[in-house]
Design a protein around this motif. Structure first.
Motif, PDB file in Angstrom:
ATOM      1  N   GLY A   2       4.591  17.513  12.463  1.00 12.31           N
ATOM      2  CA  GLY A   2       4.304  18.871  12.572  1.00 12.31           C
ATOM      3  C   GLY A   2       3.055  19.118  11.888  1.00 12.31           C
ATOM      4  O   GLY A   2       2.780  20.357  11.727  1.00 12.31           O
ATOM      5  N   VAL A   3       2.099  18.028  11.777  1.00  9.48           N
ATOM      6  CA  VAL A   3       0.873  18.235  10.990  1.00  9.48           C
ATOM      7  C   VAL A   3      -0.164  18.610  11.792  1.00  9.48           C
ATOM      8  O   VAL A   3      -0.444  17.949  12.959  1.00  9.48           O
ATOM      9  CB  VAL A   3       0.597  16.737  10.293  1.00  9.48           C
ATOM     10  CG1 VAL A   3      -0.825  17.158   9.314  1.00  9.48           C
ATOM     11  CG2 VAL A   3       1.707  16.459   9.238  1.00  9.48           C
TER      12      VAL A   3
ATOM     13  N   ASP B 266     -14.500  13.557   2.112  1.00  8.38           N
ATOM     14  CA  ASP B 266     -14.240  12.916   0.913  1.00  8.38           C
ATOM     15  C   ASP B 266     -12.694  12.313   0.487  1.00  8.38           C
ATOM     16  O   ASP B 266     -12.478  12.742  -0.618  1.00  8.38           O
ATOM     17  CB  ASP B 266     -15.040  13.869  -0.174  1.00  8.38           C
ATOM     18  CG  ASP B 266     -16.389  14.005   0.136  1.00  8.38           C
ATOM     19  OD1 ASP B 266     -17.195  13.233   0.607  1.00  8.38           O
ATOM     20  OD2 ASP B 266     -16.656  15.179  -0.012  1.00  8.38           O
ATOM     21  N   GLY B 267     -12.418  11.585   1.377  1.00  3.75           N
ATOM     22  CA  GLY B 267     -10.997  11.219   1.061  1.00  3.75           C
ATOM     23  C   GLY B 267      -9.873  12.282   1.083  1.00  3.75           C
ATOM     24  O   GLY B 267      -8.602  11.746   0.688  1.00  3.75           O
ATOM     25  N   ARG B 268     -10.222  13.450   1.627  1.00  2.40           N
ATOM     26  CA  ARG B 268      -9.016  14.620   1.496  1.00  2.40           C
ATOM     27  C   ARG B 268      -9.258  15.002   3.101  1.00  2.40           C
ATOM     28  O   ARG B 268     -10.116  15.567   3.536  1.00  2.40           O
ATOM     29  CB  ARG B 268      -9.613  15.766   0.704  1.00  2.40           C
ATOM     30  CG  ARG B 268      -9.754  15.171  -1.019  1.00  2.40           C
ATOM     31  CD  ARG B 268     -10.826  16.163  -1.783  1.00  2.40           C
ATOM     32  NE  ARG B 268      -9.787  17.502  -1.753  1.00  2.40           N
ATOM     33  CZ  ARG B 268      -9.005  17.945  -2.784  1.00  2.40           C
ATOM     34  NH1 ARG B 268      -8.627  17.210  -3.401  1.00  2.40           N
ATOM     35  NH2 ARG B 268      -8.398  19.005  -2.608  1.00  2.40           N
ATOM     36  N   VAL B 269      -7.827  14.968   3.341  1.00  5.31           N
ATOM     37  CA  VAL B 269      -7.839  15.625   4.804  1.00  5.31           C
ATOM     38  C   VAL B 269      -6.885  17.022   4.622  1.00  5.31           C
ATOM     39  O   VAL B 269      -5.784  17.120   4.250  1.00  5.31           O
ATOM     40  CB  VAL B 269      -6.658  14.591   5.551  1.00  5.31           C
ATOM     41  CG1 VAL B 269      -6.304  15.054   6.950  1.00  5.31           C
ATOM     42  CG2 VAL B 269      -7.434  13.347   5.902  1.00  5.31           C
ATOM     43  N   HIS B 270      -7.501  17.950   5.125  1.00 11.06           N
ATOM     44  CA  HIS B 270      -7.043  19.460   5.201  1.00 11.06           C
ATOM     45  C   HIS B 270      -6.317  19.466   6.435  1.00 11.06           C
ATOM     46  O   HIS B 270      -6.839  19.414   7.351  1.00 11.06           O
ATOM     47  CB  HIS B 270      -8.394  20.216   4.935  1.00 11.06           C
ATOM     48  CG  HIS B 270      -9.179  19.992   3.873  1.00 11.06           C
ATOM     49  ND1 HIS B 270      -9.278  20.736   2.688  1.00 11.06           N
ATOM     50  CD2 HIS B 270     -10.076  19.006   3.582  1.00 11.06           C
ATOM     51  CE1 HIS B 270      -9.985  20.334   1.708  1.00 11.06           C
ATOM     52  NE2 HIS B 270     -10.876  19.346   2.281  1.00 11.06           N
ATOM     53  N   THR B 271      -5.061  20.265   6.389  1.00  3.30           N
ATOM     54  CA  THR B 271      -4.292  20.517   7.111  1.00  3.30           C
ATOM     55  C   THR B 271      -3.817  22.087   7.136  1.00  3.30           C
ATOM     56  O   THR B 271      -3.997  22.598   6.150  1.00  3.30           O
ATOM     57  CB  THR B 271      -2.927  19.831   7.161  1.00  3.30           C
ATOM     58  OG1 THR B 271      -2.115  20.317   5.996  1.00  3.30           O
ATOM     59  CG2 THR B 271      -3.221  18.167   7.050  1.00  3.30           C
ATOM     60  N   ALA B 272      -3.504  22.564   8.406  1.00  2.00           N
ATOM     61  CA  ALA B 272      -3.044  23.704   8.508  1.00  2.00           C
ATOM     62  C   ALA B 272      -1.589  24.008   8.064  1.00  2.00           C
ATOM     63  O   ALA B 272      -1.155  25.350   7.732  1.00  2.00           O
ATOM     64  CB  ALA B 272      -3.376  24.496   9.679  1.00  2.00           C
ATOM     65  N   THR B 273      -0.935  22.978   7.948  1.00  2.00           N
ATOM     66  CA  THR B 273       0.627  22.874   7.778  1.00  2.00           C
ATOM     67  C   THR B 273       0.913  22.180   6.339  1.00  2.00           C
ATOM     68  O   THR B 273       2.175  22.698   6.136  1.00  2.00           O
ATOM     69  CB  THR B 273       1.258  22.115   8.929  1.00  2.00           C
ATOM     70  OG1 THR B 273       0.698  20.867   9.080  1.00  2.00           O
ATOM     71  CG2 THR B 273       1.177  22.942  10.391  1.00  2.00           C
TER      72      THR B 273
ATOM     73  N   HIS C  38       0.933  -1.142  -0.076  1.00  4.61           N
ATOM     74  CA  HIS C  38       0.043  -0.162   0.023  1.00  4.61           C
ATOM     75  C   HIS C  38       0.817   1.257  -0.011  1.00  4.61           C
ATOM     76  O   HIS C  38       2.252   1.234   0.520  1.00  4.61           O
ATOM     77  CB  HIS C  38      -0.819   0.141   1.125  1.00  4.61           C
ATOM     78  CG  HIS C  38      -1.748  -1.125   1.241  1.00  4.61           C
ATOM     79  ND1 HIS C  38      -2.928  -1.279   0.250  1.00  4.61           N
ATOM     80  CD2 HIS C  38      -1.721  -2.154   1.953  1.00  4.61           C
ATOM     81  CE1 HIS C  38      -3.636  -2.340   0.696  1.00  4.61           C
ATOM     82  NE2 HIS C  38      -3.165  -3.120   1.717  1.00  4.61           N
ATOM     83  N   ASP C  39       0.288   2.241  -0.507  1.00  3.83           N
ATOM     84  CA  ASP C  39       0.910   3.537  -0.621  1.00  3.83           C
ATOM     85  C   ASP C  39       0.535   4.345   0.821  1.00  3.83           C
ATOM     86  O   ASP C  39      -0.464   5.013   0.865  1.00  3.83           O
ATOM     87  CB  ASP C  39       0.182   4.523  -1.605  1.00  3.83           C
ATOM     88  CG  ASP C  39       1.107   5.800  -1.813  1.00  3.83           C
ATOM     89  OD1 ASP C  39       2.057   6.094  -0.978  1.00  3.83           O
ATOM     90  OD2 ASP C  39       0.831   6.529  -2.823  1.00  3.83           O
ATOM     91  N   VAL C  40       1.395   4.419   1.836  1.00  5.43           N
ATOM     92  CA  VAL C  40       1.233   4.715   3.118  1.00  5.43           C
ATOM     93  C   VAL C  40       1.724   5.882   3.630  1.00  5.43           C
ATOM     94  O   VAL C  40       3.184   6.095   3.338  1.00  5.43           O
ATOM     95  CB  VAL C  40       1.708   3.528   4.278  1.00  5.43           C
ATOM     96  CG1 VAL C  40       1.137   3.905   5.615  1.00  5.43           C
ATOM     97  CG2 VAL C  40       0.998   2.251   3.699  1.00  5.43           C
ATOM     98  N   THR C  41       1.153   6.683   4.366  1.00  6.29           N
ATOM     99  CA  THR C  41       1.701   8.043   4.939  1.00  6.29           C
ATOM    100  C   THR C  41       1.112   8.182   6.153  1.00  6.29           C
ATOM    101  O   THR C  41      -0.165   7.957   6.378  1.00  6.29           O
ATOM    102  CB  THR C  41       1.311   9.425   3.866  1.00  6.29           C
ATOM    103  OG1 THR C  41       1.483   9.533   2.770  1.00  6.29           O
ATOM    104  CG2 THR C  41       1.829  10.454   4.911  1.00  6.29           C
ATOM    105  N   VAL C  42       2.364   8.439   7.045  1.00  7.91           N
ATOM    106  CA  VAL C  42       1.704   8.493   8.613  1.00  7.91           C
ATOM    107  C   VAL C  42       2.191  10.079   9.036  1.00  7.91           C
ATOM    108  O   VAL C  42       3.230  10.362   8.636  1.00  7.91           O
ATOM    109  CB  VAL C  42       2.447   7.397   9.494  1.00  7.91           C
ATOM    110  CG1 VAL C  42       3.954   7.450   9.368  1.00  7.91           C
ATOM    111  CG2 VAL C  42       2.074   7.484  10.600  1.00  7.91           C
ATOM    112  N   VAL C  43       1.223  10.539   9.444  1.00 10.58           N
ATOM    113  CA  VAL C  43       1.323  11.930  10.056  1.00 10.58           C
ATOM    114  C   VAL C  43       1.079  11.896  11.652  1.00 10.58           C
ATOM    115  O   VAL C  43       0.420  11.080  12.252  1.00 10.58           O
ATOM    116  CB  VAL C  43       0.292  12.863   9.429  1.00 10.58           C
ATOM    117  CG1 VAL C  43       0.425  12.901   7.910  1.00 10.58           C
ATOM    118  CG2 VAL C  43      -1.100  12.388   9.827  1.00 10.58           C
TER     119      VAL C  43
END
Length: 360
Positions: A192-193, A200-207, A155-160
């Motif tokens: 620092g996220v 809808d599958g989109r995670v909005h961040t301030a950073t 899988h294409d994985v990002t951890v924040v």
């Protein structure tokens, strides 16, 4: 004799009681299963790992009832089940474990949680259709273990995490080791996220702008589940040497619900698999009249991709750490060894145990 909760601590208590000749009733929804994040096979296959099936439980002298305890009068030892039935027992062991509330961010209340059997069952179908873009929120032990396992599975994985390093709440060198293990597994880490919302599958961040994912997993930690009928106070509870709940005759608590009264380290909240087994078995010994002080040496381990770390003792008691003969050793203010970390050398675990125990 009734045990409320059929996770690691409850099942350990039940099996130990049976060895003492006490026939317990193990209460909980579904079969007893291991903690999903600690069994990477469960995340890789989508199937929980059973602690014991009905045949083995019956053979060992444990009765199991597939039921949820929804209420209780603990003073009179009565338990109310979800179907309206009641169970009365001469003694009760509370082993309700952890619950995993969603992060307090709009949209993340629907994120997946793989730390429970129910969460794993919901997550598995989402991962079964081939490589997916996976976003893991939280880079503690559960988050890093999950991210490395899923990345290794293709899988294409990002951890924040809001913190700057994975495992940042643990002592050095663990954060650096965790980051390197994630990179070797093919998972990306963003520190620092600050997440504002998800939709809808989109995670909005301030950073870090907008992070897109097919699957979002919340690995932001759990808290002790309030046991039914125990209205006074919030777990974890301070219990006595027999793990009895103060003010309730014949009621014990184990696992994540307790501050275990360790003979050397004092009251411990140690939410790990080995402590669940240790407190469950200790309560059973106490009920059978065979328990002394609680002295089980705290121990945890983690497999993060190709990294295996294991630690004995209590890291929080250490004032300084240094490398000694291939072990990372923690000493308190008086110079006494209180913890030892083993990295990628499981055969050295015996040495680490001997070092910490010898210091006692």
């Amino acid at each position: 004799m009734a045990i409320v909760g059929n996770g690691v601590a409850g099942t350990a208590c039940a099996l130990r009681l049976a060895r003492h000749g006490v026939r317990p009733l193990l209460l909980g929804p579904g079969p007893p299963v291991d903690r999903p994040p600690l069994t990477k096979r469960a995340l890789a296959t989508g199937e929980p790992v059973l602690l014991a099936d009905d045949a083995r439980l019956a053979e060992r002298g444990v009765e199991r009832l597939d039921a949820e305890v929804t209420g209780a009068d603990l003073a009179s030892h009565r338990l109310l089940l979800g179907d309206g039935a009641e169970v009365e027992a001469d003694r009760i062991v509370l082993a309700t474990g952890l619950v995993y509330p969603p992060p307090p961010v709009s949209g993340l209340e629907t994120a997946h949680v793989n730390a429970t059997p129910q969460g794993l069952a919901r997550l598995a179908p989402e991962l079964a259709g081939g490589p997916r873009r996976v976003l893991v929120v939280g880079a503690g032990l559960i988050g890093t273990e999950s991210a490395a396992t899923l990345a290794a599975a293709g899988h294409d994985v990002t951890v924040v995490d809001v913190l700057e390093r994975p495992l940042d709440r643990l002592h050095d060198p663990l954060p650096g080791l965790g980051l390197a293990a994630l990179e070797r597994a093919g998972a990306r880490f963003l520190g620092g996220v600050r997440i504002e919302r998800a939709e809808d599958g989109r995670v909005h961040t301030a950073t870090h702008g907008v992070l897109e994912a097919d699957v979002v997993i919340a690995a932001t930690g759990g808290r002790p589940a309030p046991p039914p009928g125990l209205a006074h106070g919030t777990p974890p509870f301070a219990v006595d040497a027999a793990l009895r709940v103060p003010g309730l005759e014949g009621v014990h608590a184990v696992g994540d619900l307790v501050l275990a009264p360790h003979a050397r380290f004092g009251p411990l909240r140690f939410p790990h698999w080995d402590q669940a087994i240790g407190t469950g078995e200790h309560a059973a010994d106490a009920i059978a009249g065979e328990a002394g002080a609680y002295e089980r040496l705290p121990y945890w381990w983690s497999d993060i991709g190709d990294l295996r770390v294991a630690e004995v003792g209590v890291a929080e008691a250490a004032a300084e750490w240094r490398d000694e003969d291939g072990l990372h050793v923690g000493r308190d203010g008086g110079g006494t060894v209180v913890a030892a970390l083993v990295v990628d050398e499981p055969r050295r675990l015996r040495d680490a145990r001997a070092l910490v125990l010898g210091a006692a």
